[in-house]
Motif scaffolding. Structure first.
Motif, PDB file in Angstrom:
ATOM      1  N   ASP A 109       0.821  -1.215   0.000  1.00 19.95           N
ATOM      2  CA  ASP A 109       0.000   0.000   0.000  1.00 19.95           C
ATOM      3  C   ASP A 109       0.855   1.266   0.000  1.00 19.95           C
ATOM      4  N   LEU A 110       1.921   1.257   0.805  1.00 17.85           N
ATOM      5  CA  LEU A 110       2.766   2.449   0.889  1.00 17.85           C
ATOM      6  C   LEU A 110       3.475   2.730  -0.433  1.00 17.85           C
ATOM      7  N   LEU A 111       3.809   1.669  -1.171  1.00 14.55           N
ATOM      8  CA  LEU A 111       4.452   1.876  -2.467  1.00 14.55           C
ATOM      9  C   LEU A 111       3.473   2.513  -3.450  1.00 14.55           C
ATOM     10  N   TRP A 112       2.207   2.077  -3.430  1.00 13.35           N
ATOM     11  CA  TRP A 112       1.206   2.698  -4.296  1.00 13.35           C
ATOM     12  C   TRP A 112       1.052   4.176  -3.950  1.00 13.35           C
ATOM     13  N   VAL A 113       1.046   4.485  -2.663  1.00 10.02           N
ATOM     14  CA  VAL A 113       0.946   5.888  -2.247  1.00 10.02           C
ATOM     15  C   VAL A 113       2.140   6.683  -2.775  1.00 10.02           C
ATOM     16  N   GLY A 114       3.337   6.090  -2.678  1.00  7.72           N
ATOM     17  CA  GLY A 114       4.532   6.761  -3.187  1.00  7.72           C
ATOM     18  C   GLY A 114       4.466   7.017  -4.679  1.00  7.72           C
ATOM     19  N   ILE A 115       3.932   6.036  -5.432  1.00  8.30           N
ATOM     20  CA  ILE A 115       3.804   6.196  -6.886  1.00  8.30           C
ATOM     21  C   ILE A 115       2.842   7.341  -7.214  1.00  8.30           C
ATOM     22  N   ILE A 116       1.725   7.400  -6.501  1.00 10.53           N
ATOM     23  CA  ILE A 116       0.745   8.464  -6.748  1.00 10.53           C
ATOM     24  C   ILE A 116       1.340   9.834  -6.444  1.00 10.53           C
ATOM     25  N   ILE A 117       2.061   9.935  -5.326  1.00 11.85           N
ATOM     26  CA  ILE A 117       2.690  11.213  -4.967  1.00 11.85           C
ATOM     27  C   ILE A 117       3.715  11.621  -6.030  1.00 11.85           C
ATOM     28  N   GLU A 118       4.500  10.674  -6.522  1.00  9.07           N
ATOM     29  CA  GLU A 118       5.491  10.974  -7.552  1.00  9.07           C
ATOM     30  C   GLU A 118       4.825  11.509  -8.811  1.00  9.07           C
ATOM     31  N   MET A 119       3.723  10.896  -9.223  1.00  9.14           N
ATOM     32  CA  MET A 119       3.037  11.339 -10.437  1.00  9.14           C
ATOM     33  C   MET A 119       2.446  12.735 -10.256  1.00  9.14           C
ATOM     34  N   LEU A 120       1.908  13.029  -9.078  1.00 12.15           N
ATOM     35  CA  LEU A 120       1.364  14.362  -8.826  1.00 12.15           C
ATOM     36  C   LEU A 120       2.460  15.423  -8.847  1.00 12.15           C
ATOM     37  N   ILE A 121       3.596  15.113  -8.229  1.00 16.07           N
ATOM     38  CA  ILE A 121       4.706  16.074  -8.212  1.00 16.07           C
ATOM     39  C   ILE A 121       5.202  16.346  -9.626  1.00 16.07           C
ATOM     40  N   VAL A 122       5.389  15.271 -10.412  1.00 19.07           N
ATOM     41  CA  VAL A 122       5.848  15.441 -11.791  1.00 19.07           C
ATOM     42  C   VAL A 122       4.825  16.235 -12.602  1.00 19.07           C
TER      43      VAL A 122
END
Length: 558
Positions: free
Chosen positions: A173-186
């Protein structure tokens, strides 16, 4: 005579002291060997010894259709057969108790456990899956252990159910959260570097502040789904895209590599996950344990040393305990790990009805037992060590599929290697949600565009109907008309004729185009040998202008 007797008494006392404590300066006197039988040197000379058997799979198994030694097989039986050759001895096997075949206590009784010294014995050796414990070692002698093990806790396997989110399980779950945050930042970075709302004219992002932000986030997410339809124009954006693309490449590769192992019908986690949980529950969980084995000694030790409380139902055999767990009469049982491994792999009709949980506990060794006055355990120990060095015991473990060689049963609703609809319906539902949202957005977009087109009326005639959504087609027609007029003028110049001024007023409108005065003339900004290089601008109506129209038609003038 009396003096002679006194002298003898004194002499005996001195000899006793010398034998008991030794004389200063001299080595103490060693006792005689306990047994003259030594492995590899002095054998039993073909003597026959009776072996009392505890019947417990896979160590001792009995075929009741046969008689004599041929009726017995298993790990311990194969070990005894090998010891016959090592020690030059013959064995006669028999069941220690027909009424309690699985009882190790009955087998130990036949070699002297619980009997007075000198009482007649019915067996030379007790064998099976007998635990070597400190309390038992006070009553019998044990040879060195030939197998080490621990208890395995057995519970009822919960039912397998489809998981609609199975496709998300390859990542935590935490990895999915990290992926979503990365996409929003980019996406935000793309907006700052590429948005036309911030003065970037050469960009693939749509105009408008809000729409530009949404489009930038879509751009970032599309890298994960491999649906990229944009490219960065600024060098900063290109560098960011390189890093973002590499990140997404690794994420996609890791996801696809792990996906197959998770796209199965997953089982729920059982309520009990370890023996520690049972012990610390203060009797909340019910146990079923067999009589006549070392389970009672183990439970009493746990209660006496750690203060644990247990709710135990004592049954005649460990198979009855397994059945009680399977039927839901109790919550758990425990048995020797190799016994459980063999039972789940070879015996039970449904190996997925039960499962082991948690680590093994209560480590102990299996051993052959002898009378406390019998020193034959020494040569037996020597022979067992020799067989261990030869790798024979490892071969036996592999033969019976126990220990590291145990084969875990294959459980789960889908063992065909193909994916079922139940395993995919969560992914299908998610796709359907996206399709539904896309349809709604398309309807709203179409409605909004229709309202905008309805508000556009050609210049000079407010009574004419709106362009009805075909504004782009009309604009292209106006451009084409202007380009054709410019070509005619250039041809006339090249022929040396007088320049024909462009008509003004309604005559310049393309028939049926709906454009008013000067529309065609304004469509061409300049005509020369190099063609039109600046973006053209066309005034469609009062207060409405379209910029950055294509100049590919005008380039042909050169």
């Amino acid at each position: 005579m009396a003096g002679g007797s006194a002298a003898l008494v004194w002499a005996a006392a001195v000899c006793f002291l010398c034998m008991g404590v030794g004389v200063s300066g001299q080595a103490p006197t060693l006792g005689a060997p306990l047994s003259n039988i030594t492995h590899g040197k002095v054998s039993f000379g073909g003597a026959t010894q009776r072996v009392a058997m505890q019947v417990i799979s896979p160590f001792v198994m009995q075929d009741t259709t046969k008689v004599g030694n041929a009726a017995f097989s298993g790990f311990t039986v194969d070990l005894l057969n090998a010891l016959e050759d090592e020690l030059d001895v013959e064995f006669e096997y028999f069941v220690a108790s027909e009424a309690e075949k699985e009882s190790s206590a009955k087998a130990l009784e036949l070699v002297g456990a619980g009997k007075a010294l000198g009482d007649p014995l019915e067996a030379h050796v007790a064998a099976g899956a007998i635990h070597i414990t400190a309390s038992r070692s006070k009553d019998v002698n044990f040879a060195l252990p030939y197998y080490f093990l621990g208890y395995a806790l057995v519970v009822k396997a919960p039912a397998s159910v489809p998981n609609p989110l199975t496709f998300l399980l390859p990542f935590h779950d935490l990895l999915w959260v990290g992926i979503i945050i990365e996409m929003l930042i980019v996406g935000i970075v793309f907006y700052l570097m590429e948005s036309p709302a911030l003065g970037n004219d050469d960009t693939d992002l749509v105009g408008g502040k809000l729409l530009s932000i949404v489009d930038a986030v879509y751009w970032s997410i599309s890298a994960l789904t491999c649906t990229l339809d944009k490219a960065p124009k600024t060098w900063g954006g290109k560098v960011v895209m390189l890093g973002h693309g590499w990140f997404m490449l690794i994420i996609i590769s890791a996801y696809t590599a792990n996906l197959a192992s998770f796209l199965t019908v997953s089982a729920q986690t059982p309520t009990i996950t370890s023996f520690t949980q049972v012990a610390e529950s203060k009797g909340t969980y019910r146990l079923a344990l067999p009589k006549g084995q070392s389970h009672e000694t183990f439970i009493n030790f746990e209660i006496g040393h750690y203060g644990y409380k247990f709710d135990v139902t004592w049954l005649n055999t460990w198979e009855e305990c397994m059945t009680a767990v399977r039927n839901g009469d109790v919550d758990a049982t425990f048995e020797d790990q190799p016994v459980v491994e063999y039972y789940l792999a070879q015996t039970i009709d449904d190996p997925c009805a039960l499962m082991t949980v948690g680590p093994t506990f209560g480590p102990v060794g299996y051993g052959l037992a002898f009378s406390s006055s019998n020193t034959d355990f020494i040569p037996y120990s020597q022979a067992i060590v020799h067989l261990q060095e030869l790798g024979e015991l490892s071969k036996l473990a592999k033969k019976y599929g126990i220990g590291p060689n145990a084969v875990a049963p294959v459980c789960g609703g889908n063992t065909s290697g193909s994916f079922y609809i139940e395993e995919m319906w969560g992914l299908i539902a998610m796709t359907g949600v996206f399709i539904g949202i896309g349809i709604i957005v398309a309807i709203v977009e179409k409605f909004s565009k229709g309202k905008e087109d309805a508000s556009v009326v050609p210049s000079g005639d407010t009574n004419k109907p709106a362009l009805d959504g075909n504004i782009e087609r009309y604009i292209q027609a106006g451009i084409q008309a202007g380009v054709e007029q410019a070509l005619k003028m250039k041809q006339a110049d090249d022929a040396g004729g007088a320049t024909q001024p462009m008509a003004e007023g309604p005559s310049t409108s393309v028939e049926g185009s709906g454009f008013g005065n000067g529309s065609a003339a304004q469509a061409v900004a300049s005509v020369g040998g190099e063609g039109v290089r600046e973006p053209t601008r066309l005034v469609v109506g009062e207060g409405v202008e379209m910029s950055r129209l294509s100049t590919r038609h005008v380039d042909s003038i050169a």
